[in-house]
Write an enzyme that holds these catalytic residues in place. Structure first.
Site, PDB file in Angstrom:
ATOM      1  N   GLU A 153      18.145  -0.139 -12.954  1.00 18.31           N
ATOM      2  CA  GLU A 153      17.148  -0.883 -13.729  1.00 18.31           C
ATOM      3  C   GLU A 153      15.881  -0.060 -13.969  1.00 18.31           C
ATOM      4  O   GLU A 153      14.817  -0.383 -13.454  1.00 18.31           O
ATOM      5  CB  GLU A 153      16.819  -2.206 -13.015  1.00 18.31           C
ATOM      6  CG  GLU A 153      18.042  -3.099 -12.903  1.00 18.31           C
ATOM      7  CD  GLU A 153      17.800  -4.395 -12.126  1.00 18.31           C
ATOM      8  OE1 GLU A 153      18.420  -5.403 -12.491  1.00 18.31           O
ATOM      9  OE2 GLU A 153      17.009  -4.397 -11.158  1.00 18.31           O
TER      10      GLU A 153
ATOM     11  N   ASP B 249      10.780  -0.970  -2.906  1.00 18.19           N
ATOM     12  CA  ASP B 249      10.992  -1.610  -4.207  1.00 18.19           C
ATOM     13  C   ASP B 249       9.629  -1.875  -4.842  1.00 18.19           C
ATOM     14  O   ASP B 249       8.595  -1.468  -4.288  1.00 18.19           O
ATOM     15  CB  ASP B 249      11.822  -2.901  -4.050  1.00 18.19           C
ATOM     16  CG  ASP B 249      12.751  -3.100  -5.246  1.00 18.19           C
ATOM     17  OD1 ASP B 249      12.235  -3.157  -6.383  1.00 18.19           O
ATOM     18  OD2 ASP B 249      13.975  -3.181  -5.049  1.00 18.19           O
TER      19      ASP B 249
ATOM     20  N   HIS C   8      11.922   0.733 -10.002  1.00 20.59           N
ATOM     21  CA  HIS C   8      11.693  -0.075  -8.789  1.00 20.59           C
ATOM     22  C   HIS C   8      10.705   0.613  -7.832  1.00 20.59           C
ATOM     23  O   HIS C   8      10.919   0.656  -6.624  1.00 20.59           O
ATOM     24  CB  HIS C   8      13.016  -0.361  -8.061  1.00 20.59           C
ATOM     25  CG  HIS C   8      13.843  -1.417  -8.736  1.00 20.59           C
ATOM     26  ND1 HIS C   8      13.595  -2.762  -8.595  1.00 20.59           N
ATOM     27  CD2 HIS C   8      14.909  -1.321  -9.567  1.00 20.59           C
ATOM     28  CE1 HIS C   8      14.488  -3.449  -9.305  1.00 20.59           C
ATOM     29  NE2 HIS C   8      15.293  -2.603  -9.908  1.00 20.59           N
TER      30      HIS C   8
HETATM   31  C1  TNX Z   1      19.632  -6.705  -9.313  1.00 17.67           C
HETATM   32  S1  TNX Z   1      21.596  -4.872  -8.133  1.00 17.67           S
HETATM   33  C2  TNX Z   1      18.956  -5.733  -8.593  1.00 17.67           C
HETATM   34  C3  TNX Z   1      17.993  -6.136  -7.553  1.00 17.67           C
HETATM   35  C4  TNX Z   1      17.779  -7.628  -7.529  1.00 17.67           C
HETATM   36  C5  TNX Z   1      19.115  -8.334  -7.677  1.00 17.67           C
HETATM   37  C6  TNX Z   1      19.026  -9.818  -7.579  1.00 17.67           C
HETATM   38  C7  TNX Z   1      20.459  -3.931  -8.281  1.00 17.67           C
HETATM   39  C8  TNX Z   1      20.818  -2.585  -8.043  1.00 17.67           C
HETATM   40  N1  TNX Z   1      19.244  -4.395  -8.654  1.00 17.67           N
HETATM   41  O1  TNX Z   1      16.776  -5.452  -7.741  1.00 17.67           O
HETATM   42  O2  TNX Z   1      17.166  -7.963  -6.321  1.00 17.67           O
HETATM   43  O3  TNX Z   1      19.690  -7.991  -8.918  1.00 17.67           O
HETATM   44  O4  TNX Z   1      20.311 -10.398  -7.490  1.00 17.67           O
END
Ligand code: TNX
Length: 509
Positions: free
Chosen positions: A313, A179, A249
């Site tokens: 994301e 990440d 990420h």
């Molecule tokens: C969303 S769910 C994210 C994570 C975070 C999390 C915290 C997802 C695929 N991505 O990177 O850690 O929310 O709840």
């Protein structure tokens, strides 16, 4: 007081169970008849019971405990098993080895609770209630994700985590290895991924704001550790599904190899903040080669048919500005930067499929992942439905019911954690992996459910267990048994809590 019916003691609840009168008693003389192909189940039974019971459980052709594979028992599928306990014999049968491994966990739960302890249980009679059980899981994917990128955990602790998953018949351990804040898997072709990307100088203390703890954090596994973990989990019937995040990420990777990003001359540090980072991979050929090389090494270590490549994301700001990204859009005839995400993941997905694997990705909307991807829908159950209707296999990871980083109650004494909605035990228990409105063919594409433990605010094994238990019990129950009454689940959980305590699980009260 008469003992409760035995399906009222097991967690997850078995499909069919009938209690009979009497009991079987294991003694130092109890022998095990091990059918062809059942050797690993016999070994597991012995290994799990040895510390507390000291039972040798030697093999013998006339053993009273029989472990047998019968491929004709097709109704039991890959993981189902049948268990018959009589006063003088125990018969565990399955069509496949994995079914026997599940049955071994049931035997473990049926024994007196001291059987789960680390220390020898002196003076305990190791009895099983006479019974007839047929048990087949409702969903083939019952997973638990652990994020070791935000906070690294030593491999010994991962083994303990897997032990506890197996007790609950959870069959997938999804390991979130990379990440923005850390890269934990060694890659021979790119050593700086862990040398540089495995360490950050400090961490934000809260979810927002500019306050840092001033403590360096880091760590990475060796190849031998990961290979050992895979083997260890496999002996328990648990598949390790690794996740390598792309194209977002990836800040830790870009700190190690800035030329893989969208501004090659920029020096970046491994991210010390939480949230969504807008530095993402570039889309030039070198980046795709990098991803394929990394995934080749992933495939060498992880035999899992499913490999997770993230996909969540991924802000578009850098691609909007990058000349190389614009050139890629033109060359591929794409409409704009938004199309690059899907284009990128399609290249990666094709590569994995050509290598005989199945790509898995996080879904932002339910319609954007390329064909052939198995979709982990986390934002909204509507996305699970949309993805299944498009023909994707789907794992329902709805955050309001499966995100164990969220607090389990509104009690101000809960440790500080992920802000946002409470995910209570009852929310997890009540969550149907099959989204409302699914027709039977759409429902058939829902592989199951999975718990997520993101670790921005959970750094220690104590905290991980506190967040995981007992909520994972509810997820395991739902995934294996289907819907059960809340009251029934609660009373089984009360009994099961004694097992967690025997195992010294540092659970939520
Ligand atoms: C969303 S769910 C994210 C994570 C975070 C999390 C915290 C997802 C695929 N991505 O990177 O850690 O929310 O709840």
């Amino acid at each position: 007081m008469p003992a409760p019916p035995l399906d009222a003691t097991l967690l997850p609840r078995p499909t069919k169970a009938r209690t009979r009168s009497g009991q079987f008693t294991f003694t130092a003389d109890t022998r095990v008849r091990v059918g062809e192909g059942a050797e690993d189940a016999a070994r597991l039974l012995r290994t799990l019971l040895a510390p507390a019971t000291g039972l040798p459980l030697h093999p013998a052709d006339d053993g009273a405990v029989v472990l047998a594979l019968d491929p004709d028992l097709t109704g039991l599928g890959t993981e189902g098993y049948g268990l018959t306990v009589g006063p003088h014999s125990v018969l565990l049968r399955a069509a496949r080895l994995t079914g026997l491994l599940r049955g071994v966990q049931t035997i473990r739960q049926l024994l007196p609770v001291q059987a789960l302890a680390r220390a020898p249980g002196r003076g305990v009679r190791w009895t099983l209630p006479c019974a007839e059980i047929t048990d087949v899981p409702r969903h083939p994917w019952r997973g638990a994700m652990l994020d070791v990128a935000r906070h690294f955990q030593p491999v010994e602790y991962l083994r303990r985590y897997v032990d506890l998953l197996a007790l609950h018949k959870i069959n997938v351990f999804h390991l979130h290895l990379t990440d923005d804040q850390g890269w934990r898997m060694p890659v021979t072709a790119y050593p700086k991924l862990t040398e540089i990307g495995g360490h950050r100088t400090r961490s934000m203390t809260g979810p927002t704001g500019d306050v840092y703890d001033g403590t360096a954090h880091g760590g990475a596994y060796t190849r031998a550790e990961l290979a050992g973990l895979v083997e260890y989990a496999s002996a328990l019937g648990v598949t390790v599904v690794p996740e390598i995040e792309m194209p977002g990420h990836v800040r830790a990777a870009l700190a190690a190899y800035p030329r893989l990003g969208n501004a090659p001359d920029r020096a970046l540090e491994v991210w010390t903040r939480w949230g969504v980072c807008d530095t993402v991979l570039g889309v030039h050929d070198e980046v795709l080669d990098f991803c394929r090389t990394v995934l080749e090494e992933v495939m060498e270590l992880f035999p899992s048919p499913y490999l997770h490549v993230g996909g969540d994301e991924c802000p578009l700001t850098e691609w909007e500005r990058s000349p190389l990204a614009r050139a890629r859009i033109a060359a591929e005839g794409l409409h704009g930067p938004a199309d690059l995400h899907r284009w990128f993941l399609a290249r990666i997905g094709d590569f994995l499929v050509r290598n005989g694997r199945r790509p898995v990705g996080w879904a932002e909307t339910g319609t954007e992942l390329p064909d052939g991807f198995t979709v982990m829908a986390w934002r909204d159950p509507a996305h699970a439905l949309a993805a299944a209707r498009r023909g994707h296999d789907v794992i329902n990871a709805h955050h309001r019911a499966t995100y164990l980083d969220h607090p389990q109650s509104a009690d101000p004494r809960e440790p500080p954690g992920q802000p946002g909605a409470v995910v209570a035990l009852r929310d997890v228990h009540g969550h149907d992996p099959v989204p409302a409105g699914a027709t039977s063919d759409v429902a058939a594409r829902v592989l199951g459910t999975q718990a997520q433990l993101w670790t921005e605010f959970a750094a220690t094994p104590e905290r991980l267990e506190y967040l995981t238990y007992p909520r994972l019990c509810a997820l395991a129950d739902r995934g294996w048994s289907g819907p059960t009454e809340w009251g029934d689940f609660r009373s089984r959980l009360d009994l099961h809590t004694a097992r967690l305590d025997a195992l010294e699980v540092r659970r939520h009260p």
